[in-house]
Scaffold this motif. Structure first.
Motif, PDB file in Angstrom:
ATOM      1  N   ALA A   1     -28.224 -11.795 -12.958  1.00  0.00           N
ATOM      2  CA  ALA A   1     -28.485 -12.366 -11.713  1.00  0.00           C
ATOM      3  C   ALA A   1     -27.140 -11.880 -10.635  1.00  0.00           C
ATOM      4  N   ARG A   2     -26.500 -10.769 -11.023  1.00  0.00           N
ATOM      5  CA  ARG A   2     -25.537 -10.192 -10.250  1.00  0.00           C
ATOM      6  C   ARG A   2     -25.692  -8.784 -10.072  1.00  0.00           C
ATOM      7  N   VAL A   3     -24.941  -8.144  -9.226  1.00  0.00           N
ATOM      8  CA  VAL A   3     -24.814  -6.834  -8.951  1.00  0.00           C
ATOM      9  C   VAL A   3     -24.000  -6.052 -10.062  1.00  0.00           C
ATOM     10  N   LEU A   4     -24.433  -5.247 -10.969  1.00  0.00           N
ATOM     11  CA  LEU A   4     -23.770  -4.445 -11.910  1.00  0.00           C
ATOM     12  C   LEU A   4     -22.993  -3.348 -11.595  1.00  0.00           C
ATOM     13  N   TRP A   5     -23.496  -2.576 -10.546  1.00  0.00           N
ATOM     14  CA  TRP A   5     -22.720  -1.290 -10.158  1.00  0.00           C
ATOM     15  C   TRP A   5     -21.315  -1.594  -9.916  1.00  0.00           C
TER      16      TRP A   5
ATOM     17  N   LEU B   1     -32.380  -1.782 -11.968  1.00  0.00           N
ATOM     18  CA  LEU B   1     -33.871  -1.877 -11.214  1.00  0.00           C
ATOM     19  C   LEU B   1     -33.651  -3.042 -10.609  1.00  0.00           C
ATOM     20  N   PRO B   2     -34.122  -3.178  -9.329  1.00  0.00           N
ATOM     21  CA  PRO B   2     -34.379  -4.646  -8.663  1.00  0.00           C
ATOM     22  C   PRO B   2     -35.298  -5.183  -9.330  1.00  0.00           C
ATOM     23  N   TRP B   3     -35.340  -6.505  -9.494  1.00  0.00           N
ATOM     24  CA  TRP B   3     -36.385  -7.443 -10.280  1.00  0.00           C
ATOM     25  C   TRP B   3     -36.376  -8.826  -9.406  1.00  0.00           C
TER      26      TRP B   3
ATOM     27  N   LEU C   1     -32.433  -5.927 -13.320  1.00  0.00           N
ATOM     28  CA  LEU C   1     -32.919  -5.622 -14.558  1.00  0.00           C
ATOM     29  C   LEU C   1     -32.047  -4.258 -15.050  1.00  0.00           C
ATOM     30  N   VAL C   2     -31.462  -4.387 -16.245  1.00  0.00           N
ATOM     31  CA  VAL C   2     -30.717  -3.544 -16.927  1.00  0.00           C
ATOM     32  C   VAL C   2     -31.291  -2.775 -18.106  1.00  0.00           C
TER      33      VAL C   2
END
Length: 122
Positions: free
Chosen positions: A9-13, A91-93, A98-99
């Motif tokens: 539910a969060r930004v991974l980058w 990927l945006p999901w 989605l990682v």
């Protein structure tokens, strides 16, 4: 080694861009330190430590592919065992992310011995 999927539910980058947080996203890593060049540019690297029981092993991960903020691929150099490919597809999901993490032996002894039977137990 295997392919794993995780819906988050969060930004991974921001985590992947911080070389000091390598241990947060690569299983078994104890710590990390800056290596060559500016992480995560292609060709840059970080140094890391892995603990297996009482033993510590030191390695280096080099960025082989970068497509900000969609993909990061590393070649992890593990000494006598060879290297492994660590690939993140992001990927945006819907309203989540989605990682897909794909880790597999690439070169050296690990790559030579790797097969589908080993994957079944990973």
């Amino acid at each position: 080694m295997a392919v794993r999927h995780k819906l988050i539910a969060r930004v991974l980058w921001v985590v992947l861009e911080d070389e000091s947080r390598y241990a947060d996203w690569v299983l078994g890593t104890l710590d990390s330190a800056p290596g060559k060049w500016s992480w995560p540019e292609v060709g840059s690297s970080i140094k890391y430590t892995v603990r297996v029981g009482p033993k510590e092993f030191h390695g280096r991960a080099t960025v082989r592919r970068l497509d900000t903020p969609h993909a990061l691929e590393l070649e992890s150099h593990g000494g006598p065992l060879g290297t492994a490919r660590i690939a993140f597809d992001i990927l945006p999901w819907g309203d989540k992310t989605l990682v897909i993490l794909d880790e597999h032996p690439l070169r050296g002894l690990g790559g030579s011995l790797h097969n589908i039977v080993i994957d079944a137990f990973a």
